[in-house]
Design an enzyme around this catalytic site. Structure first.
Site, PDB file in Angstrom:
ATOM      1  N   GLY A 184       0.813  -1.202   0.000  1.00  9.54           N
ATOM      2  CA  GLY A 184       0.000   0.000   0.000  1.00  9.54           C
ATOM      3  C   GLY A 184       0.853   1.260   0.000  1.00  9.54           C
ATOM      4  O   GLY A 184       1.953   1.284   0.550  1.00  9.54           O
ATOM      5  N   HIS A 185       0.364   2.277  -0.667  1.00 12.13           N
ATOM      6  CA  HIS A 185       1.010   3.589  -0.663  1.00 12.13           C
ATOM      7  C   HIS A 185       0.049   4.600  -0.041  1.00 12.13           C
ATOM      8  O   HIS A 185      -1.130   4.652  -0.419  1.00 12.13           O
ATOM      9  CB  HIS A 185       1.384   4.021  -2.082  1.00 12.13           C
ATOM     10  CG  HIS A 185       2.570   3.283  -2.627  1.00 12.13           C
ATOM     11  ND1 HIS A 185       3.110   3.538  -3.868  1.00 12.13           N
ATOM     12  CD2 HIS A 185       3.316   2.304  -2.086  1.00 12.13           C
ATOM     13  CE1 HIS A 185       4.140   2.740  -4.063  1.00 12.13           C
ATOM     14  NE2 HIS A 185       4.286   1.978  -3.002  1.00 12.13           N
ATOM     15  N   THR A 211       2.018 -11.188   1.266  1.00 11.68           N
ATOM     16  CA  THR A 211       0.703 -10.625   1.565  1.00 11.68           C
ATOM     17  C   THR A 211      -0.416 -11.434   0.929  1.00 11.68           C
ATOM     18  O   THR A 211      -1.587 -11.163   1.166  1.00 11.68           O
ATOM     19  CB  THR A 211       0.613  -9.165   1.064  1.00 11.68           C
ATOM     20  OG1 THR A 211       0.851  -9.148  -0.354  1.00 11.68           O
ATOM     21  CG2 THR A 211       1.633  -8.292   1.767  1.00 11.68           C
ATOM     22  N   GLN A 228       7.334  -1.541  -3.172  1.00  8.90           N
ATOM     23  CA  GLN A 228       8.217  -2.301  -2.273  1.00  8.90           C
ATOM     24  C   GLN A 228       9.621  -1.670  -2.229  1.00  8.90           C
ATOM     25  O   GLN A 228       9.746  -0.478  -2.438  1.00  8.90           O
ATOM     26  CB  GLN A 228       8.196  -3.778  -2.680  1.00  8.90           C
ATOM     27  CG  GLN A 228       6.749  -4.315  -2.644  1.00  8.90           C
ATOM     28  CD  GLN A 228       6.597  -5.706  -3.164  1.00  8.90           C
ATOM     29  OE1 GLN A 228       6.791  -5.949  -4.343  1.00  8.90           O
ATOM     30  NE2 GLN A 228       6.238  -6.621  -2.283  1.00  8.90           N
ATOM     31  N   THR A 256      -0.100  -1.745   5.629  1.00 12.35           N
ATOM     32  CA  THR A 256      -1.312  -1.254   4.973  1.00 12.35           C
ATOM     33  C   THR A 256      -2.211  -2.399   4.529  1.00 12.35           C
ATOM     34  O   THR A 256      -3.433  -2.320   4.642  1.00 12.35           O
ATOM     35  CB  THR A 256      -0.934  -0.401   3.754  1.00 12.35           C
ATOM     36  OG1 THR A 256      -0.040   0.631   4.173  1.00 12.35           O
ATOM     37  CG2 THR A 256      -2.157   0.227   3.109  1.00 12.35           C
ATOM     38  N   VAL A 257      -1.612  -3.474   4.029  1.00 12.36           N
ATOM     39  CA  VAL A 257      -2.395  -4.567   3.448  1.00 12.36           C
ATOM     40  C   VAL A 257      -2.868  -5.549   4.520  1.00 12.36           C
ATOM     41  O   VAL A 257      -4.049  -5.866   4.613  1.00 12.36           O
ATOM     42  CB  VAL A 257      -1.571  -5.295   2.362  1.00 12.36           C
ATOM     43  CG1 VAL A 257      -2.347  -6.490   1.824  1.00 12.36           C
ATOM     44  CG2 VAL A 257      -1.233  -4.326   1.231  1.00 12.36           C
ATOM     45  N   LEU A 278       1.632  -5.847  12.820  1.00 14.21           N
ATOM     46  CA  LEU A 278       2.705  -4.998  13.349  1.00 14.21           C
ATOM     47  C   LEU A 278       3.989  -5.223  12.559  1.00 14.21           C
ATOM     48  O   LEU A 278       4.456  -6.362  12.397  1.00 14.21           O
ATOM     49  CB  LEU A 278       2.952  -5.320  14.824  1.00 14.21           C
ATOM     50  CG  LEU A 278       4.028  -4.477  15.524  1.00 14.21           C
ATOM     51  CD1 LEU A 278       3.602  -3.020  15.614  1.00 14.21           C
ATOM     52  CD2 LEU A 278       4.320  -5.045  16.912  1.00 14.21           C
ATOM     53  N   HIS A 318      10.999   9.647   7.700  1.00 17.00           N
ATOM     54  CA  HIS A 318      10.806   9.223   9.094  1.00 17.00           C
ATOM     55  C   HIS A 318      11.878   9.798  10.019  1.00 17.00           C
ATOM     56  O   HIS A 318      12.280   9.159  10.992  1.00 17.00           O
ATOM     57  CB  HIS A 318      10.774   7.700   9.194  1.00 17.00           C
ATOM     58  CG  HIS A 318       9.515   7.100   8.619  1.00 17.00           C
ATOM     59  ND1 HIS A 318       8.322   7.042   9.306  1.00 17.00           N
ATOM     60  CD2 HIS A 318       9.273   6.554   7.407  1.00 17.00           C
ATOM     61  CE1 HIS A 318       7.401   6.467   8.546  1.00 17.00           C
ATOM     62  NE2 HIS A 318       7.945   6.176   7.388  1.00 17.00           N
TER      63      HIS A 318
END
Length: 353
Positions: free
Chosen positions: A43-44, A126, A185, A266-267, A271, A298
């Site tokens: 996910g983006h 995933t 990715q 996201t998918v 954690l 980050h």
């Protein structure tokens, strides 16, 4: 050469979607198109100009402002249900979506095959079906392989979007458009060169591989953007080695905060594992991608933006250590899930040289 390629330098979730969107907003060309390569296995995340957050698996994050053309080239892998739900979610202009008839369509059988093959528990996949769709493509209807390839040309819900995307993008480029390729990715997950096979994804994740999936020429590219993060992550479970693996709690203690820093995928909503910055992996990513821009995201885990003005701050020291360790200057910094700022400190060392 008005093509930009955005790729990740670690194990994904480096903030590529945010950077793709920033490139869209910075672009000055009259026509801008964003190409999403790969598939819906990651996910983006991006925020539109109204501040609404979108976590997208099929549409590119660079499209959340709904003001660009979106292209799915022959090398893309499409989950039709996911794509249709995201088009509805964004109420995206249908006349600005273009899909190659050769694009790959992921089927329920391919997703089921991945689950039954144990890839979800075995390598942290995933289970989105991209790997099975890749294998079906390569198998070319081999009699002893159980899966078949399906393409967009034979998928009724996609008929309205079909066109020769390579020819279309060539015409746009000839008319001085800007095309931004949003990779998925990260380099450490790359199938052939990431160094962690079989704990890898089913495709190569370099800038060259992303470009190959679009059908465009290397002569078109003038900007390769490598995105990295302060503390790299891997997805939960048996997803493979993570050098310097630590815990979210240890990071909180290190930066003396009580904030909950935990991240979830996201998918799968699991954690994420987290590790210390690994210069060797990023060095390999730089060697492979030869970036013209390097974005370090980050940094809010290390300090605040004003700390950059204090050479003795923990943040400034971290940035210096990272830059020296990877032998490459950082061109942009990211402190949140929105935006990035340029590194204003002059450097005599240039990327892409």
């Amino acid at each position: 050469m008005p093509v930009s390629i955005v790729v990740g330098g670690q194990f994904g979730s480096e903030g590529k979607g945010k950077v793709s969107l920033e490139l869209v907003r910075m672009a000055t060309e009259r026509r801008i198109a964003v190409v999403r390569v790969g598939g819906p296995n990651s996910g983006h995340t991006a925020y539109d100009r109204a501040g609404q957050k979108f976590a997208l698996r099929q549409l590119p994050a660079g499209a959340v402002d709904r003001n660009v053309d979106v292209v799915f080239p022959a090398g893309s892998f499409i989950d039709v249900d996911v794509l249709q739900s995201e088009i509805e979610l964004l109420n995206y202009p249908r006349d600005r979506i273009f899909i190659s008839p050769y694009a790959n369509v992921i089927t329920p059988e391919q997703k089921a095959w991945e689950r039954e093959a144990g890839l979800v528990s075995g390598i942290g996949s995933t289970g989105s079906g991209v790997g099975a769709a890749v294998m079906a493509t390569v198998a070319r209807e081999a009699s002893n392989f159980p899966l078949h390839r399906h393409d967009a040309a034979h998928c009724e819900p996609l008929e309205r979007y079909l066109c020769d995307t390579t020819l279309l993008m060539r015409r746009w480029l000839d008319a001085y458009a800007r095309i931004i390729i949003e990779g998925t990715q990260g380099y450490g997950l790359s199938l052939s060169d990431g160094g962690f096979w079989p704990k890898a994804t089913s495709r190569a994740t370099t800038a060259a591989a992303a470009l190959a999936e679009t059908g465009l020429s290397p002569m078109d590219v003038d900007n390769v953007v490598l995105v990295i993060r302060s503390y790299p992550i891997r997805v939960a479970g048996n997803s493979g080695p993570l050098p310097g693996e630590t815990s979210w709690e240890a990071i909180s203690d290190c930066i003396d905060t009580r904030a909950d820093l935990r991240e979830f995928t996201t998918v799968t909503k699991k954690l994420r594992r987290v590790g210390q910055f690994d210069a060797s992996l990023v060095q390999s990513a730089i060697a492979s991608n030869n970036p013209t821009m390097l974005v370090l995201n980050h940094l809010d885990y290390i300090g605040v933006e004003t700390d950059l003005n204090d050479g003795t701050s923990r943040l400034s020291q971290f940035v210096q250590e990272v830059s020296e360790a990877i032998s490459c200057p950082i061109t942009h910094f990211g402190f949140s899930d929105r935006g990035m700022i340029p590194n204003l400190k002059p450097s005599t060392q240039f990327l892409g040289s």
